[in-house]
Design a protein around this motif. Structure first.
Motif, PDB file in Angstrom:
ATOM      1  N   GLY A  58      10.575  10.762   6.667  1.00 23.50           N
ATOM      2  CA  GLY A  58      11.583  11.269   5.745  1.00 23.50           C
ATOM      3  C   GLY A  58      11.627  10.535   4.422  1.00 23.50           C
ATOM      4  N   ILE A  59      10.682   9.648   4.171  1.00 27.54           N
ATOM      5  CA  ILE A  59      10.641   8.948   2.879  1.00 27.54           C
ATOM      6  C   ILE A  59      10.202   9.931   1.800  1.00 27.54           C
ATOM      7  CG2 ILE A  59       9.489   7.108   1.586  1.00 27.54           C
ATOM      8  CD1 ILE A  59       9.501   5.532   4.304  1.00 27.54           C
ATOM      9  N   ILE A  60       9.201  10.740   2.111  1.00 23.50           N
ATOM     10  CA  ILE A  60       8.844  11.858   1.239  1.00 23.50           C
ATOM     11  C   ILE A  60       9.591  13.062   1.777  1.00 23.50           C
ATOM     12  CG2 ILE A  60       7.007  13.375   0.413  1.00 23.50           C
ATOM     13  CD1 ILE A  60       5.087  10.994   0.705  1.00 23.50           C
ATOM     14  N   GLU A  61      10.606  13.500   1.040  1.00 26.22           N
ATOM     15  CA  GLU A  61      11.447  14.610   1.507  1.00 26.22           C
ATOM     16  C   GLU A  61      10.757  15.956   1.341  1.00 26.22           C
ATOM     17  OE1 GLU A  61      15.096  14.228  -0.701  1.00 26.22           O
ATOM     18  OE2 GLU A  61      15.888  12.774   0.711  1.00 26.22           O
ATOM     19  N   ARG A  62      10.112  16.145   0.194  1.00 26.46           N
ATOM     20  CA  ARG A  62       9.420  17.404  -0.063  1.00 26.46           C
ATOM     21  C   ARG A  62       8.521  17.225  -1.268  1.00 26.46           C
ATOM     22  NH1 ARG A  62      12.097  21.332  -3.846  1.00 26.46           N
ATOM     23  NH2 ARG A  62      13.606  20.093  -4.996  1.00 26.46           N
ATOM     24  N   GLU A  63       7.618  18.156  -1.449  1.00 26.31           N
ATOM     25  CA  GLU A  63       6.716  18.146  -2.594  1.00 26.31           C
ATOM     26  C   GLU A  63       6.871  19.501  -3.278  1.00 26.31           C
ATOM     27  OE1 GLU A  63       2.778  16.640  -1.364  1.00 26.31           O
ATOM     28  OE2 GLU A  63       3.866  15.903   0.392  1.00 26.31           O
ATOM     29  N   LEU A 109       0.291   8.733   4.281  1.00 22.67           N
ATOM     30  CA  LEU A 109       1.040   9.808   3.630  1.00 22.67           C
ATOM     31  C   LEU A 109       1.728  10.682   4.680  1.00 22.67           C
ATOM     32  CD1 LEU A 109       1.611  10.977   0.792  1.00 22.67           C
ATOM     33  CD2 LEU A 109      -0.368  12.453   1.122  1.00 22.67           C
ATOM     34  N   LYS A 110       1.021  10.990   5.750  1.00 26.86           N
ATOM     35  CA  LYS A 110       1.599  11.781   6.844  1.00 26.86           C
ATOM     36  C   LYS A 110       2.789  11.047   7.464  1.00 26.86           C
ATOM     37  CE  LYS A 110       0.340  14.194  11.074  1.00 26.86           C
ATOM     38  NZ  LYS A 110      -0.742  14.542  12.004  1.00 26.86           N
ATOM     39  N   ARG A 111       2.667   9.732   7.657  1.00 30.11           N
ATOM     40  CA  ARG A 111       3.753   8.944   8.232  1.00 30.11           C
ATOM     41  C   ARG A 111       4.950   8.870   7.274  1.00 30.11           C
ATOM     42  NH1 ARG A 111       1.219   4.242   9.559  1.00 30.11           N
ATOM     43  NH2 ARG A 111       1.953   3.182   7.714  1.00 30.11           N
ATOM     44  N   LEU A 112       4.699   8.742   5.979  1.00 29.83           N
ATOM     45  CA  LEU A 112       5.791   8.714   4.996  1.00 29.83           C
ATOM     46  C   LEU A 112       6.560  10.042   4.998  1.00 29.83           C
ATOM     47  CD1 LEU A 112       3.905   6.883   2.107  1.00 29.83           C
ATOM     48  CD2 LEU A 112       5.880   5.983   3.377  1.00 29.83           C
ATOM     49  N   ARG A 113       5.847  11.129   5.210  1.00 33.13           N
ATOM     50  CA  ARG A 113       6.517  12.432   5.334  1.00 33.13           C
ATOM     51  C   ARG A 113       7.322  12.503   6.622  1.00 33.13           C
ATOM     52  NH1 ARG A 113       1.055  15.019   3.694  1.00 33.13           N
ATOM     53  NH2 ARG A 113       1.324  15.387   1.469  1.00 33.13           N
ATOM     54  N   ALA A 164       0.833  -1.207   0.000  1.00 32.85           N
ATOM     55  CA  ALA A 164       0.000   0.000   0.000  1.00 32.85           C
ATOM     56  C   ALA A 164       0.868   1.258   0.000  1.00 32.85           C
ATOM     57  CB  ALA A 164      -0.936  -0.009   1.203  1.00 32.85           C
ATOM     58  N   ASP A 165       1.951   1.260   0.791  1.00 30.22           N
ATOM     59  CA  ASP A 165       2.885   2.391   0.778  1.00 30.22           C
ATOM     60  C   ASP A 165       3.464   2.583  -0.618  1.00 30.22           C
ATOM     61  OD1 ASP A 165       2.641   2.966   3.515  1.00 30.22           O
ATOM     62  OD2 ASP A 165       4.382   1.743   4.058  1.00 30.22           O
ATOM     63  N   ALA A 166       3.851   1.479  -1.247  1.00 28.79           N
ATOM     64  CA  ALA A 166       4.460   1.557  -2.584  1.00 28.79           C
ATOM     65  C   ALA A 166       3.475   2.159  -3.579  1.00 28.79           C
ATOM     66  CB  ALA A 166       4.914   0.170  -3.040  1.00 28.79           C
ATOM     67  N   ARG A 167       2.224   1.722  -3.544  1.00 28.35           N
ATOM     68  CA  ARG A 167       1.221   2.280  -4.472  1.00 28.35           C
ATOM     69  C   ARG A 167       0.971   3.759  -4.172  1.00 28.35           C
ATOM     70  NH1 ARG A 167      -1.029  -2.855  -3.430  1.00 28.35           N
ATOM     71  NH2 ARG A 167      -2.537  -1.960  -1.961  1.00 28.35           N
ATOM     72  N   LEU A 168       0.974   4.103  -2.895  1.00 21.52           N
ATOM     73  CA  LEU A 168       0.786   5.504  -2.502  1.00 21.52           C
ATOM     74  C   LEU A 168       1.952   6.363  -2.996  1.00 21.52           C
ATOM     75  CD1 LEU A 168      -1.033   7.448  -0.914  1.00 21.52           C
ATOM     76  CD2 LEU A 168       0.183   6.787   1.149  1.00 21.52           C
ATOM     77  N   LEU A 169       3.174   5.864  -2.828  1.00 22.45           N
ATOM     78  CA  LEU A 169       4.349   6.603  -3.297  1.00 22.45           C
ATOM     79  C   LEU A 169       4.345   6.754  -4.814  1.00 22.45           C
ATOM     80  CD1 LEU A 169       7.057   5.097  -0.935  1.00 22.45           C
ATOM     81  CD2 LEU A 169       6.217   7.462  -0.934  1.00 22.45           C
ATOM     82  N   GLU A 170       3.962   5.713  -5.529  1.00 21.62           N
ATOM     83  CA  GLU A 170       3.861   5.820  -6.992  1.00 21.62           C
ATOM     84  C   GLU A 170       2.865   6.905  -7.377  1.00 21.62           C
ATOM     85  OE1 GLU A 170       2.924   1.784  -8.127  1.00 21.62           O
ATOM     86  OE2 GLU A 170       5.039   1.343  -8.546  1.00 21.62           O
TER      87      GLU A 170
END
Length: 157
Positions: A48-53, A41-45, A7-13
């Protein structure tokens, strides 16, 4: 490193192709409820997996007709020289990407300019006046084939 599930992978894609998806769209993309998708999404941010948008802006649309890849070799490689050069890369708007690398050069930079005169002025200021540069080699980009591509995440789950 935190383990990424399917689910994380699909969300990141999904967010790599469009960071402005609605909660419903995010939930649909990863097979979860909109609320669960937003929590992930909040947890991925937070992890530090999502660095910035950020928005991808066309350099040509803003008049930057020259994009150059520049390999830079410093004249001296002590810590202070390297740290000052890194900081100047971060603080110089014309340098859109900067990498400290191994190999024949010390750094590779992506530099934008409106025309060759502006690029020439940049090189005189940045390379000749500010830093102990041994050599720099410029390759002008003729066309961008792929830029800012998404990271492959499907194999991580």
């Amino acid at each position: 490193m935190r383990k990424i599930d399917a689910a994380d992978a699909r969300l990141l894609e999904a967010v790599q192709s469009d960071a402005h998806l609605t909660a419903d769209q995010l939930g649909e993309a990863c097979g979860l409820s909109p609320t669960a998708a937003l929590k992930r999404l909040k947890r991925l941010r937070a992890d530090g997996i999502i660095e910035r948008e950020a928005a991808m802006i066309s350099p040509r649309a803003l008049g930057y007709n020259i994009m150059a890849l520049v390999m830079v070799t410093l004249d001296r490689e002590d810590r202070g020289v390297i740290d000052r050069f890194k900081q100047d890369i971060r603080n110089t708007p014309q340098v859109t990407n900067g990498y400290y690398i191994t190999g024949d050069a010390d750094f590779i930079l992506t530099v934008v300019a409106r025309d060759m005169d502006e690029y020439d002025e940049f090189t005189r200021d940045f390379f000749y006046d500010r830093h102990p540069i041994k050599t720099f080699k410029t390759s002008v980009v003729m066309s961008v084939v792929k830029s800012g591509g998404p990271l492959p995440v499907h194999d991580l789950a």
